[in-house]
Design a protein around this motif. Structure first.
Motif, short mmCIF file in Angstrom:
data_model
loop_
_atom_site.label_atom_id
_atom_site.label_comp_id
_atom_site.label_asym_id
_atom_site.label_seq_id
_atom_site.Cartn_x
_atom_site.Cartn_y
_atom_site.Cartn_z
N TYR A 192 -9.54 0.61 -8.44
CA TYR A 192 -10.17 -0.69 -8.66
C TYR A 192 -9.45 -1.80 -7.90
O TYR A 192 -10.10 -2.66 -7.30
CB TYR A 192 -10.19 -1.00 -10.16
CG TYR A 192 -10.97 0.01 -10.96
CD1 TYR A 192 -12.36 -0.04 -11.02
CD2 TYR A 192 -10.33 1.03 -11.64
CE1 TYR A 192 -13.08 0.89 -11.75
CE2 TYR A 192 -11.03 1.97 -12.38
CZ TYR A 192 -12.40 1.89 -12.42
OH TYR A 192 -13.12 2.83 -13.15
N LEU A 193 -8.15 -1.83 -7.94
CA LEU A 193 -7.35 -2.81 -7.17
C LEU A 193 -6.50 -2.03 -6.18
O LEU A 193 -5.49 -1.41 -6.55
CB LEU A 193 -6.47 -3.64 -8.11
CG LEU A 193 -7.21 -4.60 -9.05
CD1 LEU A 193 -6.22 -5.28 -9.98
CD2 LEU A 193 -8.00 -5.64 -8.27
N GLU A 194 -6.89 -2.07 -4.93
CA GLU A 194 -6.27 -1.22 -3.91
C GLU A 194 -5.10 -1.94 -3.22
O GLU A 194 -5.13 -2.17 -2.02
CB GLU A 194 -7.30 -0.77 -2.89
CG GLU A 194 -8.12 -1.88 -2.26
CD GLU A 194 -8.87 -1.40 -1.03
OE1 GLU A 194 -8.65 -0.27 -0.62
OE2 GLU A 194 -9.65 -2.20 -0.51
N PHE A 195 -4.08 -2.26 -4.00
CA PHE A 195 -2.90 -2.86 -3.39
C PHE A 195 -2.10 -1.83 -2.60
O PHE A 195 -1.51 -2.13 -1.57
CB PHE A 195 -1.99 -3.47 -4.46
CG PHE A 195 -2.67 -4.50 -5.31
CD1 PHE A 195 -3.35 -5.56 -4.74
CD2 PHE A 195 -2.64 -4.41 -6.69
CE1 PHE A 195 -3.98 -6.50 -5.52
CE2 PHE A 195 -3.26 -5.35 -7.48
CZ PHE A 195 -3.93 -6.40 -6.90
N GLY A 196 -2.05 -0.61 -3.10
CA GLY A 196 -1.18 0.40 -2.52
C GLY A 196 0.20 0.38 -3.11
O GLY A 196 1.16 0.87 -2.49
N LEU A 197 0.34 -0.18 -4.33
CA LEU A 197 1.66 -0.23 -4.95
C LEU A 197 2.17 1.16 -5.33
O LEU A 197 3.33 1.48 -5.11
CB LEU A 197 1.61 -1.12 -6.20
CG LEU A 197 1.66 -2.63 -5.98
CD1 LEU A 197 1.52 -3.36 -7.30
CD2 LEU A 197 2.96 -3.04 -5.30
N GLU A 198 1.31 1.99 -5.89
CA GLU A 198 1.75 3.32 -6.32
C GLU A 198 2.19 4.17 -5.14
O GLU A 198 3.29 4.74 -5.17
CB GLU A 198 0.62 4.00 -7.09
CG GLU A 198 0.38 3.42 -8.49
CD GLU A 198 1.60 3.55 -9.37
OE1 GLU A 198 2.35 4.53 -9.22
OE2 GLU A 198 1.81 2.67 -10.23
N PRO A 199 1.39 4.29 -4.07
CA PRO A 199 1.90 5.04 -2.91
C PRO A 199 3.16 4.43 -2.31
O PRO A 199 4.07 5.14 -1.88
CB PRO A 199 0.74 5.01 -1.92
CG PRO A 199 -0.47 4.75 -2.74
CD PRO A 199 -0.02 3.89 -3.86
N GLY A 200 3.23 3.09 -2.31
CA GLY A 200 4.41 2.44 -1.77
C GLY A 200 5.64 2.71 -2.60
O GLY A 200 6.72 3.00 -2.06
N PHE A 201 5.51 2.64 -3.93
CA PHE A 201 6.65 2.93 -4.80
C PHE A 201 7.04 4.40 -4.71
O PHE A 201 8.24 4.73 -4.74
CB PHE A 201 6.32 2.55 -6.24
CG PHE A 201 6.40 1.08 -6.50
CD1 PHE A 201 7.32 0.29 -5.83
CD2 PHE A 201 5.56 0.47 -7.43
CE1 PHE A 201 7.39 -1.07 -6.07
CE2 PHE A 201 5.63 -0.88 -7.66
CZ PHE A 201 6.55 -1.67 -6.99
N ASN A 202 6.05 5.28 -4.63
CA ASN A 202 6.38 6.71 -4.49
C ASN A 202 7.17 6.97 -3.22
O ASN A 202 8.16 7.71 -3.23
CB ASN A 202 5.10 7.53 -4.50
CG ASN A 202 4.41 7.51 -5.85
OD1 ASN A 202 5.04 7.30 -6.89
ND2 ASN A 202 3.10 7.72 -5.85
N SER A 203 6.74 6.35 -2.13
CA SER A 203 7.48 6.50 -0.88
C SER A 203 8.88 5.92 -0.99
O SER A 203 9.86 6.51 -0.52
CB SER A 203 6.70 5.82 0.26
OG SER A 203 7.47 5.81 1.45
#
Length: 494
Positions: A192-203
């Protein structure tokens, strides 16, 4: 090996020019003193006496000796006098008495030079193959974001240091409201909100885990993720408190600017578009409304691709930058609307009964002009925050201005060597060779550490962080400005 090369030379040259040219040529000073803004002079006591039908008499020496240390009775005039304020263009000398003028001039000039450095680096990267160099334009963008936040903090600290406690209560209320909204936003899924925080934090956490284990430290990813989320929510609350009064002021100047340009429909449309631009920025990161809808727009029984998903990121960057430029072009209308508060207050005073001290009229008119730079900062700084956050998102997030598909580069963290590679030495120069070995080992160790730290902060992480920062600043301005519209339209008239 030079890390910055030509970019560093141009950056140092720009910093030197900014320092040398500030007293002689300043964009911030031109913005206020280009004779397009008109301030209103406060009336003198003689003018007020003439309008009230009085004669202003100067006390004689005998009267002063008889009065002694007694306080003179302040001059009062009827509120319904036929008072009209005289307008005059703002000059450079007038700007010297403005509050926070030095901070305003330095920040605006720094933002202008930062934009110049960014444009130079974009052209440099387009012409030259400088992928191995540090993009110094991104550093200037990040510094501009930091200085904008510091400037808003300076303005907010002024409210907390004032004797009246109403302003500080408003900042605290918006801070707690922003904390609640941020905690709700951070639990929304990426669908819904495509900031990319989760992939960024995972990286980030994966690379930090590799880096920490190479250094011999223990690493707990779940605890770190929770801590980072709470820390990010606290930062969001702080930004929300900073954006409280800029949003309230934007609502007031927007209403007054629309009223001031009621006979110019095109300017009114631009003012409305500029006011709604933070809301449009928010919508750009709502995936079902923006990306998915534009990629599969319903057209009867079929779907039409208006903007392909592969180029949506570039289109979004262009839209955000265009909206920020539009709002900057509308700065003059908002500032003049604020300066027009002086005659507006006088007209309101005329409708009241009773008398008022002449010093109160002079103080009110003068105070409106003295806070012009504060209002300018409250209008311009949020725009600069969104603009330079977007530019940092483009550069550090490895996006492109062109309409081509981008793939973020994720570099794994380099593992540091446990010991430096031996360097063969000569027997007759054993001491010199030992020192050379130590120097080479230190350089190799620092180089490996530098590359490892660069590998931790990947473009995937910067995409999530600066996308969220851009979205959050726009969201805070939407919340505070809409509350300001409600306050000035309804609560002020009740």
């Amino acid at each position: 090996m030079a890390l910055m090369g030509v970019q560093l030379v141009v950056s140092l040259l720009a910093a030197s020019i900014m320092q040398r040219m500030a007293p002689h040529c300043s964009f911030a000073r031109w913005l206020l003193c280009n004779e397009s803004l008109f301030r209103f002079k406060h009336p003198s006591e003689g003018e007020l006496c003439a309008l009230a039908g009085k004669q202003m008499t100067k006390p004689s020496k005998r009267d002063r000796r008889q009065n002694g240390n007694r306080e003179n009775k302040p001059l009062t005039v009827p509120k319904d006098i036929d008072l009209h304020l005289e307008s005059t263009p703002i000059s450079v000398l007038d700007a010297l008495v403005l509050r926070f003028f030095v901070e305003y001039q330095w920040l605006i000039d720094f933002a202008v030079y930062a934009m110049g450095i960014f444009l130079f680096t974009e052209g440099y990267y387009f012409v030259m193959d400088a992928s191995k160099e540090v993009n110094i334009g991104a550093i200037w963008c990040v510094l501009t974001v930091f200085f904008c936040l510091r400037c808003l903090h300076t303005l907010m600290s002024h409210y907390f240091s004032s004797e009246e406690g109403g302003e500080s209560s408003v900042c605290l209320a918006f801070g707690f409201l922003s904390l609640l909204v941020a905690m709700l936003v951070l639990i929304v899924r990426e669908d819904y909100l495509e900031f990319g925080l989760e992939p960024g934090f995972n990286s980030l956490f994966e690379n930090m885990e590799v880096f920490a284990k190479a250094q011999g430290y223990e690493w707990s990813v779940p605890i770190t993720k929770l801590t980072v989320k709470f820390g990010l929510a606290a930062v969001c609350a702080f930004i929300g408190a900073l954006m409280a009064f800029p949003g309230l002021r934007l609502a007031q100047t927007h209403l007054d600017a629309v009223q001031m340009n009621s006979d110019r429909p095109f300017i009114k449309a631009l003012l409305h578009l500029g006011f709604l631009s933070p809301l449009l920025i928010i919508v750009l990161w709502v995936k079902p409304i923006a990306r998915d809808f534009l990629a599969n727009a319903p057209m009867g029984k079929t779907t039409v691709t208006l903007i392909p998903s592969s180029v949506f990121n570039s289109v979004r960057l262009w839209v955000v930058v265009g909206l920020c430029v539009l709002r900057l072009l509308l700065t003059r209308y908002h500032l003049q609307a604020y300066l027009n508060l002086a005659p507006k207050w006088v007209e309101q005073m005329k409708r009241e009964a009773g008398r008022i001290a002449a010093i109160d009229i002079q103080r009110k008119v003068t105070r409106i002009f003295c806070y012009l730079t504060v209002v300018t900062l409250q209008y311009v700084v949020p725009i600069l925050l969104i603009l330079f956050s977007t530019l940092a998102l483009k550069t550090l997030g490895d996006f492109s201005w062109g309409f081509a598909e981008e793939t973020p580069g994720v570099t794994p963290a380099a593992v540091l060597p446990t010991s430096a590679p031996p360097v063969p030495g000569l027997e007759d120069d054993e001491d010199a060779e030992d020192m050379e070995v130590e120097v080479q080992a230190t350089v190799a160790h620092l180089a490996e550490a530098f590359h490892s730290l660069r590998a931790i902060l990947t473009p995937l992480f910067f995409r999530g962080f600066f996308a969220f920062l851009t979205w959050w600043v726009a969201a805070c301005q939407v919340i505070s400005s809409l509350f300001g519209i409600y306050f000035h339209q309804y609560l002020m008239h009740n």
